[in-house]
Design a protein around this motif. Structure first.
Motif, mmCIF file in Angstrom:
data_model
loop_
_atom_site.group_PDB
_atom_site.id
_atom_site.type_symbol
_atom_site.label_atom_id
_atom_site.label_comp_id
_atom_site.label_asym_id
_atom_site.label_seq_id
_atom_site.Cartn_x
_atom_site.Cartn_y
_atom_site.Cartn_z
ATOM 1 N N UNK A 467 7.098 -25.393 2.507
ATOM 2 C CA UNK A 467 6.288 -25.286 1.214
ATOM 3 C C UNK A 467 4.757 -25.763 1.614
ATOM 4 N N UNK A 468 4.574 -27.135 1.113
ATOM 5 C CA UNK A 468 3.270 -27.642 1.597
ATOM 6 C C UNK A 468 2.950 -28.515 2.873
ATOM 7 N N UNK A 469 4.105 -28.449 3.567
ATOM 8 C CA UNK A 469 3.753 -29.119 4.795
ATOM 9 C C UNK A 469 4.814 -28.693 6.034
ATOM 10 N N UNK A 470 4.515 -29.430 7.136
ATOM 11 C CA UNK A 470 5.133 -28.863 8.649
ATOM 12 C C UNK A 470 6.154 -30.189 8.820
ATOM 13 N N UNK A 471 7.354 -30.036 9.203
ATOM 14 C CA UNK A 471 8.258 -30.878 9.676
ATOM 15 C C UNK A 471 8.830 -30.760 10.991
ATOM 16 N N UNK A 472 9.444 -31.534 11.492
ATOM 17 C CA UNK A 472 10.445 -31.422 12.843
ATOM 18 C C UNK A 472 11.237 -30.378 12.605
ATOM 19 N N UNK A 473 11.602 -29.491 13.299
ATOM 20 C CA UNK A 473 12.757 -28.553 12.919
ATOM 21 C C UNK A 473 14.056 -29.098 13.690
ATOM 22 N N UNK A 474 14.602 -30.024 13.253
ATOM 23 C CA UNK A 474 16.029 -30.836 13.787
ATOM 24 C C UNK A 474 17.074 -29.972 13.428
ATOM 25 N N UNK A 475 17.056 -28.862 12.500
ATOM 26 C CA UNK A 475 18.182 -28.082 12.066
ATOM 27 C C UNK A 475 18.837 -27.263 13.117
#
Length: 821
Positions: A467-475
Motif C-alpha cells: 500500500x504505502x511502502x515497500x518491504x522485503x519479500x520474505x514470503x
C-alpha cells in the motif's frame, strides 16, 4: 625559546658593528672604496654576477625551519634600513657604496620570495588544520595526504625512520641498487606514506628523493625515458645529464634509428654497458644518498608490471640508489600468475620487503567515524548517533577511502535536499543508499529503476509493495506455502532465491544488511526510502509537490495556530500525500507542554469523530480518512536522551486528554475527536503516563471520563458511541459488566434515537462491538456467544414503548424467524 640563539646571534652582530665601527670603516676605505665602480665593464660584470646569484638563490633557498626564516628576516631588515637611509650612519662608508652597488637589490628579491614561501606554507598548514576541524562545509579530498599535519594513521614517524635508515646504509648500494618493496593493500595509504617520507627528506641535505609515477607511463619506452630523466634532473649535473641522455637514446632508439646506423660508420658511440658503468660511477661518487620512489604499480596491467620490474632490476640498477616500490601483494601476484610466473619471483626482485605500519582496526574505525560525523556536523541532526548506527549495522565494513568517497557523495547530493530545518529525506537511509552504490552498483541500479507495480507478495522479486511502502519479500511462493506451514523464507533462502537474482552476488551479505535497514517497517521517519511517495526522492533528488516538506510543516506551526489549522485542512486533501502528512504529524516534536497542547488543538481540525467508524469505512474500501497520532515516533524511541521530551509529552497528554475538568468544558465535537486520538494510540499514551508516574489510566477510566460529558452535552448515537462499545470490548470481565450497564441504561433512556441509528441489518450482521452489551457471562467471564435473544428481551422489557420501538421489535422477530429475508 627554541629560536633564542638565532636572535642572540643577530643582536651580537649589531653590537659588534657598533663597537668595531672604526675598524670596519678603515677596511672599507682600504679595500672596497678602492674598487673602480665607474668602469662600465665592471658594472656589467657586477650586474651579471648579481643576476645569476639571484636566480640561484630563488631556485635553491628552501625555508624549512623557522630559524632560517629568522636569519632571512634580519638580513632583509638590515639591508632595507641601510639601503633606504632609515638609520642615520654619517660615519659609515656604506652610504657612499649604495649608489654604486644598488644592483645588489636583486639579492633582496629571493630573500623576500623565501619569506613569502614560508608564510604561504604556514598559512596552508593553518588552513589544513581548520579544515580537519571544520570539514563539514568542505569536500574531503580522496587524494593522498601531503604532510604530517594531515597524518591520521601515524605514518609520519615510521616514514622518517625508514628514510634515516636508508641514508645510514648508503654503502649497501656500492655494488648496485637496493630495491625495497613497500607492501600494502590498495587504498591503505602507500602514496601518503611516500609523501610523508618526501616531507622528511626536504629538511635533509644528504639525500635526493625522487618519485616516478608509473601509471603515467603507458609504454615501456616512456617508462625508461621518464625514470632516467627524473634521475638526471634530480642530480642536476650537466655531465651526468648528458651521459644519461645518451644512455637513454642507446637503450631505446639505437635499433630503430637508421641515422644512428649511418653515423656509426663515421663515429663510434659508446655501448650501453659503457654508459651504464659511467653513470653508475658518477652516481656512486655523489655525497648524497639517492632514493627513488616507484608508485602506482598496482594500477598497471600484467605486462606493464613486468616491464617496470625489469626496468629497475636491469636498466637502472646503478650504484648508490635505493628503489622503494609501493605495491599490493595480492594484485601483483595475480599479474605474475597471468604471465605464468611464480609468486616467488618477487623474492628475487625485492631485497627488502617493508610492510606499511599496521594501524589497529579500532584506530581506523575511529578515524572513519570522525570523518563521517564531521561531514554532517552542519546539518541539524544527531550526527554522532546516525554514524554510530550506520557503522554498527554494516558491521564496520568500510575502508578509509570509501568513507571519504561517501562523505563527499553525501555532501554533493544534499545540496538540493537541504533547507533551514535540515534535510528533506531520511539521512540514515540516504547514507545507506549511497554506500550501497559503492559496494554493489547493480543493487543501486535495481532500486533506482524500481517500478511501482509488480511487487506484490508471492512473486519472485526481492521487494514487495504494501500500500504505502515497500518491504522485503520474505514470503514463500504459493506452492511452498501449500507444502510448508512456514510462511517466511529464512535469511539464507531469501538471499539465494530472491536477492541475488535481482542484484547479483557482489558483496551480497553486506547488500542484504543494507536492504534490511532500508526497508525496515519498524523504523520511524518522515520521508523514508521505503515509503512509496518519497522513494524516488533518493534517486532523482526532486521533491514531489504532493509531499509536504518538514520545514514547511514546522514553519507553519511556528507561524501560529490559525495559520497551522488552515494549512492542515489544505494538506488533508487528495492533492497532497496523506501518508506523508501522517508521518509528519507522528514525527513532530514540541519543546514545551503548551506547544504540545497547541499542536493537539490544531490536529482536531482534521481528526474524524469516531475511530471505529473510520476503521470500518477503511475496511469497506471506502476513502481512507487520516487519524493522526501525535508524538508517535517519540513514543517509539528508545533513546535515553528523549526521556525529558517524553516526560513533557506525557504531562501534555494528561492535561489535554485525561483531566476531567478540561473535558467537561469541551464541546461535544471536540470530545468526539479527542476520544478518536486517544483510542488511536491508547496503550502507548497510558503506558507513557504510567512510566513517568503522571497517572494510571485504564480503558474503564477512559470510558467514564468521556461518557459523562458526552451524555451531559447531548451526545447521540449518530456516529460516535461505537467508540464506547470498542472500549467495552477491551476491558476485563468485572469492568465490562459495569460499563455494559452504563451503556444499556443510556440506550433505554434514548431508545428511539438508538433504533433510528441502528437498523436491524447493522446489528445482526456487522455491528460487532454492540454485541458485547448483551452477551451473558458466567462467573469466570466466559460467554456462550448468544446475544440476540438477550437484546430482544432487553427491548421487550422497556416500558412505555413508542410505535417505532414496537415496529423495530416486530422486524427483529421477522429476521430471526427468517434469517435469509
Amino acid at each position: 625559546m627554541k629560536y633564542t640563539k638565532v636572535v642572540i646571534f643577530w643582536i651580537a652582530i649589531l653590537f659588534l658593528n657598533i663597537v668595531f665601527e672604526s675598524q670596519i670603516n678603515a677596511f672599507i676605505d682600504k679595500y672596497i672604496m678602492a674598487l673602480n665602480y665607474a668602469n662600465i665593464w665592471a658594472k656589467v660584470l657586477y650586474v651579471i654576477i648579481m643576476f645569476f646569484a639571484a636566480i640561484e638563490l630563488a631556485r635553491n633557498i628552501k625555508i624549512i625551519h623557522a630559524s632560517i626564516l629568522i636569519h632571512c628576516l634580519f638580513i632583509s631588515l638590515l639591508y632595507f634600513l641601510y639601503r633606504q637611509n632609515l638609520i642615520e650612519h654619517p660615519n659609515w662608508k656604506y652610504e657612499i657604496l649604495f649608489d654604486d652597488i644598488k644592483y645588489a637589490d636583486v639579492i633582496f628579491i629571493p630573500l623576500i620570495i623565501s619569506i613569502v614561501k614560508y608564510v604561504k606554507k604556514w598559512m596552508k598548514n593553518i588552513y589544513n588544520k581548520f579544515l580537519s576541524n571544520n570539514s563539514a562545509s568542505e569536500l574531503i579530498s580522496n587524494n593522498p595526504i601531503q604532510s604530517k599535519n594531515e597524518d591520521k594513521l601515524s605514518y609520519a614517524k615510521d616514514a622518517e625512520n625508514l628514510l634515516n635508515m636508508l641514508i645510514k646504509n648508503k654503502k649497501r648500494t656500492s655494488d648496485g641498487a637496493l630495491i625495497i618493496g613497500l607492501r600494502g593493500k590498495w587504498g591503505q595509504g602507500k602514496t601518503s606514506y611516500f609523501n610523508l617520507m618526501r616531507e622528511a627528506a626536504l629538511s635533509r641535505k644528504d639525500v635526493i628523493l625522487l618519485r616516478l609515477n608509473v601509471w603515467q607511463c603507458s609504454k615501456y619506452q616512456t617508462s625508461v625515458k621518464s625514470l632516467l630523466k627524473i634521475i638526471a634532473d634530480g642530480i642536476n649535473d650537466i655531465s651526468l645529464k648528458n651521459t644519461i641522455n645518451e644512455y637513454a637514446k642507446v637503450i631505446i632508439d639505437a635499433d630503430i634509428s637508421y641515422l644512428s646506423k649511418i653515423l656509426s660508420i663515421f663515429y663510434r658511440s659508446k655501448s650501453p654497458e659503457e654508459l651504464f658503468q659511467s653513470i653508475s660511477k658518477q652516481i656512486k661518487e655523489l655525497d648524497k644518498t639517492l632514493i627513488i620512489q616507484i608508485d602506482d604499480l598496482d594500477r598497471l596491467t600484467s605486462e606493464e608490471v613486468f616491464d617496470i620490474i625489469k626496468l629497475i632490476r636491469v636498466i637502472a640498477n646503478f650504484n648508490n640508489i635505493f628503489f622503494i616500490v609501493a605495491y599490493d601483494e595480492e594484485y601483483i601476484n595475480n599479474c605474475l600468475k597471468m604471465l605464468h610466473i611464480d609468486s616467488s619471483y618477487l623474492e628475487k626482485v625485492f631485497h627488502i620487503i617493508y610492510p606499511l605500519p599496521v594501524v589497529s582496526r579500532n584506530e581506523q574505525l575511529e578515524t572513519i567515524k570522525k570523518g563521517l560525523v564531521n561531514s554532517l556536523v552542519l546539518l541539524d541532526v544527531n550526527a554522532e548517533k546516525i554514524i554510530t548506527d550506520f557503522m554498527t549495522r554494516i558491521g564496520n565494513n568500510i575502508t578509509l577511502r570509501n568513507a571519504k568517497r561517501l562523505s563527499n557523495t553525501i555532501q554533493c547530493g544534499l545540496t538540493d535536499l537541504k533547507d533551514e530545518d535540515g534535510i528533506k529525506l531520511d539521512l540514515y537511509d540516504y547514507i545507506l543508499i549511497n554506500y550501497l552504490q559503492m559496494i554493489n552498483s547493480n543493487a543501486y541500479s535495481f532500486l533506482a529503476n524500481l517500478a511501482d507495480t509488480g511487487l506484490y507478495a508471492y512473486n519472485d522479486k526481492c521487494l514487495k509493495w504494501n500500500m504505502n511502502s515497500y518491504s522485503l519479500n520474505m514470503d514463500k511462493d504459493i506452492l511452498d506455502l501449500i507444502k510448508n506451514n512456514n510462511e517466511q523464507l529464512s535469511e539464507e533462502e531469501y538471499i539465494e532465491q530472491r536477492l541475488k537474482k535481482d542484484v547479483g552476488d557482489e558483496n551480497i551479505e553486506l547488500t542484504y544488511i543494507i536492504f534490511r535497514e532500508l526497508f525496515d517497517q519498524e523504523r520511524n521517519g518522515v520521508a523514508r526510502i521505503c515509503y512509496i511517495n518519497s522513494y524516488q526522492l533518493y534517486f532523482n533528488r526532486t521533491f514531489d509537490k504532493k509531499l509536504v516538506e518538514k520545514s514547511t510543516f514546522k514553519s507553519s506551526f511556528n507561524n501560529g495556530l490559525d495559520d497551522f489549522k488552515t494549512n492542515l485542512n489544505k494538506w488533508n486533501k487528495e492533492d497532497f500525500d496523506q501518508h506523508n502528512l501522517m508521518r509528519l504529524i507522528e514525527n513532530f516534536q514540541c519543546e514545551t507542554e503548551e506547544k504540545w497542547e497547541q499542536f493537539f488543538t490544531a490536529l482536531l481540525e482534521i481528526t474524524p469523530k469516531s475511530r471505529v467508524w473510520t476503521s470500518q469505512q477503511y475496511r469497506r474500501n471506502e476513502k481512507r480518512i487520516l487519524i493522526p497520532i501525535p508524538g508517535w515516533d517519540l513514543l517509539k524511541s528508545n533513546q535515553s536522551v528523549s526521556s525529558d521530551k517524553k516526560q513533557t509529552l506525557g504531562n501534555a497528554l494528561y492535561h489535554y486528554f485525561y483531566e476531567k475538568e478540561i473535558l467537561e468544558n469541551d464541546s461535544l465535537e471536540i470530545l468526539k475527536k479527542k476520544l478518536t486520538l486517544v483510542l488511536s494510540s491508547d496503550m502507548e499514551y497510558t503506558n507513557l503516563m504510567k512510566l513517568f508516574n503522571i497517572a494510571q489510566i485504564s480503558y474503564k477510566d477512559i470510558f467514564n471520563l468521556y461518557w459523562n460529558p458526552y451524555i451531559q452535552k447531548g451526545g447521540s448515537y449518530k456516529d460516535f458511541d461505537e467508540d464506547f462499545w470498542y472500549i467495552v470490548d477491551k476491558v476485563y470481565f468485572s469492568d465490562r459488566l459495569e460499563l455494559c450497564e452504563i451503556a444499556k441504561k443510556h440506550i433505554k433512556l434514548n431508545i428511539d434515537e438508538f433504533i433510528a441509528n441502528y437498523p436491524i441489518e447493522s446489528i445482526l450482521y456487522s455491528h460487532l462491538y454492540l454485541q458485547e452489551l448483551f452477551i451473558n457471562y458466567n462467573e469466570l467471564g466466559q460467554s456462550n456467544g448468544e446475544w440476540i435473544p438477550n437484546f430482544k428481551q432487553f427491548l421487550i422489557n422497556i416500558e412505555n414503548k413508542s410505535q417505532a420501538l414496537n415496529t423495530y421489535i416486530q422486524n427483529l422477530e421477522k429476521h430471526l424467524s427468517n434469517p435469509k429475508q
